[in-house]
Design an enzyme around this catalytic site. Structure first.
Site, PDB file in Angstrom:
ATOM      1  N   LYS A   1       1.078  -1.284   0.014  1.00 56.97           N
ATOM      2  CA  LYS A   1      -0.118   0.031   0.324  1.00 56.97           C
ATOM      3  C   LYS A   1       0.750   1.330   0.228  1.00 56.97           C
ATOM      4  CE  LYS A   1      -2.275  -1.639   3.789  1.00 56.97           C
ATOM      5  NZ  LYS A   1      -1.884  -2.497   4.431  1.00 56.97           N
TER       6      LYS A   1
ATOM      7  N   ARG B   1     -10.160   0.710   8.992  1.00 54.55           N
ATOM      8  CA  ARG B   1      -8.629  -0.700   9.054  1.00 54.55           C
ATOM      9  C   ARG B   1      -9.978  -2.027   9.420  1.00 54.55           C
ATOM     10  NH1 ARG B   1      -3.311  -0.030   8.330  1.00 54.55           N
ATOM     11  NH2 ARG B   1      -2.245  -1.534   9.056  1.00 54.55           N
TER      12      ARG B   1
ATOM     13  N   ARG C   1      11.418  -6.928   4.644  1.00 54.73           N
ATOM     14  CA  ARG C   1      11.928  -4.796   4.563  1.00 54.73           C
ATOM     15  C   ARG C   1      12.733  -4.692   5.997  1.00 54.73           C
ATOM     16  NH1 ARG C   1       5.579  -2.032   5.432  1.00 54.73           N
ATOM     17  NH2 ARG C   1       5.801  -3.384   7.042  1.00 54.73           N
TER      18      ARG C   1
ATOM     19  N   ARG D   1      11.256  -3.853   9.441  1.00 53.99           N
ATOM     20  CA  ARG D   1      11.549  -2.548  10.430  1.00 53.99           C
ATOM     21  C   ARG D   1      10.750  -3.169  11.923  1.00 53.99           C
ATOM     22  NH1 ARG D   1       5.649   0.231   8.202  1.00 53.99           N
ATOM     23  NH2 ARG D   1       3.983  -1.594   9.276  1.00 53.99           N
TER      24      ARG D   1
ATOM     25  N   ARG E   1      -0.404  -9.569  12.643  1.00 49.47           N
ATOM     26  CA  ARG E   1      -1.250  -8.582  11.994  1.00 49.47           C
ATOM     27  C   ARG E   1      -2.198  -9.003  10.657  1.00 49.47           C
ATOM     28  NH1 ARG E   1       4.094  -6.285  10.573  1.00 49.47           N
ATOM     29  NH2 ARG E   1       3.145  -4.761   9.375  1.00 49.47           N
TER      30      ARG E   1
HETATM   31  P1  B4P Z   1       5.118  -1.462   2.164  1.00 52.08           P
HETATM   32  O1  B4P Z   1       4.350  -0.368   0.736  1.00 52.08           O
HETATM   33  O2  B4P Z   1       5.699  -0.723   3.114  1.00 52.08           O
HETATM   34  O3  B4P Z   1       3.348  -2.064   2.491  1.00 52.08           O
HETATM   35  P2  B4P Z   1       2.092  -1.481   4.037  1.00 52.08           P
HETATM   36  O4  B4P Z   1       0.738  -2.406   2.866  1.00 52.08           O
HETATM   37  O5  B4P Z   1       2.263  -0.035   3.669  1.00 52.08           O
HETATM   38  O6  B4P Z   1       2.448  -1.888   4.759  1.00 52.08           O
HETATM   39  P3  B4P Z   1       1.758  -2.635   6.111  1.00 52.08           P
HETATM   40  O7  B4P Z   1       0.552  -2.648   6.601  1.00 52.08           O
HETATM   41  O8  B4P Z   1       3.194  -2.867   6.879  1.00 52.08           O
HETATM   42  O9  B4P Z   1       2.307  -0.632   7.008  1.00 52.08           O
HETATM   43  P4  B4P Z   1       1.146   0.142   8.307  1.00 52.08           P
HETATM   44  O10 B4P Z   1       1.983   1.739   8.129  1.00 52.08           O
HETATM   45  O11 B4P Z   1      -0.716   0.668   7.056  1.00 52.08           O
HETATM   46  O12 B4P Z   1       5.040  -2.748   0.980  1.00 52.08           O
HETATM   47  C1  B4P Z   1       5.931  -4.320   2.129  1.00 52.08           C
HETATM   48  C2  B4P Z   1       6.875  -4.064   1.975  1.00 52.08           C
HETATM   49  O13 B4P Z   1       7.767  -5.170   0.687  1.00 52.08           O
HETATM   50  C3  B4P Z   1       7.921  -2.899   1.622  1.00 52.08           C
HETATM   51  O14 B4P Z   1       9.527  -3.513   1.576  1.00 52.08           O
HETATM   52  C4  B4P Z   1       8.268  -2.833  -0.312  1.00 52.08           C
HETATM   53  O15 B4P Z   1       9.713  -2.759  -0.497  1.00 52.08           O
HETATM   54  C5  B4P Z   1       8.132  -4.576  -0.652  1.00 52.08           C
HETATM   55  N1  B4P Z   1       7.235  -4.503  -1.791  1.00 52.08           N
HETATM   56  C6  B4P Z   1       5.941  -3.856  -2.191  1.00 52.08           C
HETATM   57  N2  B4P Z   1       5.477  -4.005  -3.207  1.00 52.08           N
HETATM   58  C7  B4P Z   1       6.570  -5.102  -3.310  1.00 52.08           C
HETATM   59  C8  B4P Z   1       6.432  -5.886  -5.050  1.00 52.08           C
HETATM   60  N3  B4P Z   1       5.199  -5.735  -5.823  1.00 52.08           N
HETATM   61  N4  B4P Z   1       6.905  -6.850  -4.734  1.00 52.08           N
HETATM   62  C9  B4P Z   1       7.714  -7.200  -4.667  1.00 52.08           C
HETATM   63  N5  B4P Z   1       8.012  -6.669  -2.825  1.00 52.08           N
HETATM   64  C10 B4P Z   1       7.218  -4.764  -2.925  1.00 52.08           C
HETATM   65  O16 B4P Z   1       0.791  -0.318   9.590  1.00 52.08           O
HETATM   66  C11 B4P Z   1       1.594  -0.202   9.963  1.00 52.08           C
HETATM   67  C12 B4P Z   1       0.724  -0.481  11.427  1.00 52.08           C
HETATM   68  O17 B4P Z   1       0.477  -0.122  12.293  1.00 52.08           O
HETATM   69  C13 B4P Z   1      -0.123  -1.307  12.071  1.00 52.08           C
HETATM   70  O18 B4P Z   1       0.258  -3.050  11.983  1.00 52.08           O
HETATM   71  C14 B4P Z   1      -1.247  -0.952  13.341  1.00 52.08           C
HETATM   72  O19 B4P Z   1      -0.740  -1.459  13.711  1.00 52.08           O
HETATM   73  C15 B4P Z   1      -1.282   0.333  13.133  1.00 52.08           C
HETATM   74  N6  B4P Z   1      -2.098   0.636  12.100  1.00 52.08           N
HETATM   75  C16 B4P Z   1      -2.022   1.665  11.036  1.00 52.08           C
HETATM   76  N7  B4P Z   1      -2.935   1.644  10.289  1.00 52.08           N
HETATM   77  C17 B4P Z   1      -4.025   1.854  11.230  1.00 52.08           C
HETATM   78  C18 B4P Z   1      -5.868   1.962  11.990  1.00 52.08           C
HETATM   79  N8  B4P Z   1      -5.952   2.582  11.282  1.00 52.08           N
HETATM   80  N9  B4P Z   1      -6.320   1.340  12.661  1.00 52.08           N
HETATM   81  C19 B4P Z   1      -5.723   0.915  13.633  1.00 52.08           C
HETATM   82  N10 B4P Z   1      -3.458   0.624  13.814  1.00 52.08           N
HETATM   83  C20 B4P Z   1      -3.726   0.550  12.870  1.00 52.08           C
END
Ligand code: B4P
Length: 190
Positions: free
Chosen positions: A15, A90, A127, A129, A140
């Site tokens: 995302k 979410r 990644r 983190r 998660r």
């Molecule tokens: P990202 O792009 O980083 O993935 P994401 O979906 O944004 O991450 P996530 O859901 O974990 O994080 P969030 O901050 O929302 O890609 C992941 C990896 O894959 C990267 O290393 C990238 O380089 C790689 N990648 C991407 N595309 C690729 C492809 N096509 N092929 C290969 N590799 C690829 O959430 C973090 C925490 O915050 C949650 O667990 C929760 O505790 C909290 N939180 C966030 N929003 C919330 C909400 N609305 N309500 C309650 N808690 C919340």
């Protein structure tokens, strides 16, 4: 034409990666609740202190903390400014709160990025983190299935969902998203 978009998908679906391209292509405000919460933790604010234990465990941060932060930013926007919600809502409570805070027309299009759980685990371990340990990632994923997946049906009933395959090169996934957005009728396919 303004675009009001949600990127919905399991953790690690990409995302944040795709959001960066979309905000540039469409001139959107990017609102990532993950980024907002991580900045609050790093800045040791009250929100950060309250959110940290949930994030460390891979649980959702309580809706009252997250929704206030989102509404504050969206309500300050000019009518003509589009936005991309990345990782919000979410769960159903957050979706309802978005409608009640911003209105029935808060969203034009919801892109559901589908990805196999084992691919997710591998991507996130790479990644690396702080919350990307295998135990936390698996929690998660469980939370996603229980809390976030029902939003697919919720937005599907409103005719807003477009599902795309999030497996493949970043460019390929971006192409699928562009077509999906065009099919929502908001912008021309590019
Ligand atoms: P990202 O792009 O980083 O993935 P994401 O979906 O944004 O991450 P996530 O859901 O974990 O994080 P969030 O901050 O929302 O890609 C992941 C990896 O894959 C990267 O290393 C990238 O380089 C790689 N990648 C991407 N595309 C690729 C492809 N096509 N092929 C290969 N590799 C690829 O959430 C973090 C925490 O915050 C949650 O667990 C929760 O505790 C909290 N939180 C966030 N929003 C919330 C909400 N609305 N309500 C309650 N808690 C919340």
């Amino acid at each position: 034409m303004t675009l009001k978009l949600i990127l919905l998908g399991p953790p690690g679906a990409g995302k944040g990666t795709q959001a960066e391209r979309l905000i540039e292509a469409h001139g959107l405000l990017h609102l990532s609740t993950g980024d907002i919460l991580r900045a609050a933790v790093a800045g040791e604010t009250e929100l950060g202190w309250q959110a940290k234990p949930y994030m460390d465990a891979g649980e959702l941060v309580p809706a009252e903390l997250v929704c206030g932060a989102v509404a504050e930013r969206l309500n300050g926007l000019a009518d003509e400014q589009g936005y991309l919600l990345d990782g919000f809502p979410r769960n159903l409570a957050q979706a309802e709160s978005l409608t009640s805070d911003v209105g029935e027309d808060a969203i034009d299009c919801v892109i559901h990025m589908a990805l196999d759980p084992e691919e997710i685990v591998q991507r996130l371990l790479k990644r690396g983190r702080a919350d990307d340990t295998e135990e936390v990632i698996r929690n998660r994923l469980k939370v996603y299935e229980a809390e976030t997946r029902p939003l697919i049906e919720y937005y599907s009933q409103r005719g807003l969902i477009r599902s795309i395959d999030a497996l493949g090169a970043i460019e390929e996934v971006a192409g699928r998203i562009a077509l999906a957005i065009a099919s929502c009728g908001q912008v021309e396919a590019s």
